[in-house]
Design an enzyme around this catalytic site. Sequence first.
Site: not given
Ligand code: NDP
Length: 278
Positions: A65, A69, A105, A130-131, A133-134, A226, A246
């Site tokens: 996690t 990853k 995932d 969002g763009a 990892g998730a 979640y 989630g």
């Molecule tokens: P990353 O750090 O890789 O990406 C974060 C993303 O969120 C980017 O697209 C970023 O935009 C955007 N972002 C962050 N803050 C803001 C804000 N204030 N306003 C708008 N956009 C924002 O994180 P991950 O992709 O790894 O994870 C994302 C979420 O998914 C996490 O909360 C994680 O807990 C959850 N998750 C849940 C899982 C599950 O099994 N339920 C599995 C995997 C993840 P920008 O590009 O502009 O910075």
Amino acid sequence: MTDRYAVFGNPIGHSRSPRIHALFAAQTGQDISYEAILAAKDGFATAVSTFMASGDGPAKGANVTVPFKEEAFRLATRRTARAEAAGAVNTLSFEQDAMIGDNTDGAGLVRDLKHNLGCDPAGRRILLLGAGGAARGVILPLLLERPAELLIANRTEQTAARLALEFARLPGCAVDVKPDGTGFAGLAGRQFDLVINATSAGLSGASLPLPPYVFGPRSVAYEMVYGRETAFMAQARAAGARVADGLGMLVEQAAEAFFVWRGVRPHTAPVLAALKGS
Ligand code: NDP
């Protein structure tokens, strides 16, 4: 000898994976152990090799996690197609001469949508927020379900555009729908059947600049975070959408990993109910 598994992360104290896998093992009669391991931020590979070399039974696999990853992706000696598409690995299988990297995932999200929430992505207009990892991990599994449309919207518009282009050109990917990418301003006048929040905004309490009409009265709003009511969930509820968090994705991605490791698919409903009740 008991087969050993672990989840590696930093932080890891909050992880629900040991409980989920203990419940799966009890339900299916599989003799496994599963522990949570805190790896130093610069010590992931060392922590994995220490785990593999120590202990009473054979080390058979691991979940990975935040924030490891991408490093797990590089550590794997072979990768599945879905891990290649995600650019990240959340499930490692240790074999005789190979460390196989997989990503469960996206499969977890799709199973939660279809089987637990009755929300089949086929034919739906999907907005993915969002763009990071998730988001990357769920794009191909969603496209393979043949939605009517998949729009990726991100705070940083270029990242969404780049990601959409990458998946639109994915070699060997037999999907009809090509994703599009936009900034939040590009959502003006648009409505979606399924809105998935894959941003981490919910973790910091931030709200997203979404026009209320992106949610229709029959839309489903899916928050990947979640265990808390996020601003996204409140926005969606106020607009009359059906809201899910989630937790189901977490349990379903774990079930998929369990299946990869043990060849047995556990029933997720009782595990999800146990987690919700505690
Ligand atoms: P990353 O750090 O890789 O990406 C974060 C993303 O969120 C980017 O697209 C970023 O935009 C955007 N972002 C962050 N803050 C803001 C804000 N204030 N306003 C708008 N956009 C924002 O994180 P991950 O992709 O790894 O994870 C994302 C979420 O998914 C996490 O909360 C994680 O807990 C959850 N998750 C849940 C899982 C599950 O099994 N339920 C599995 C995997 C993840 P920008 O590009 O502009 O910075």
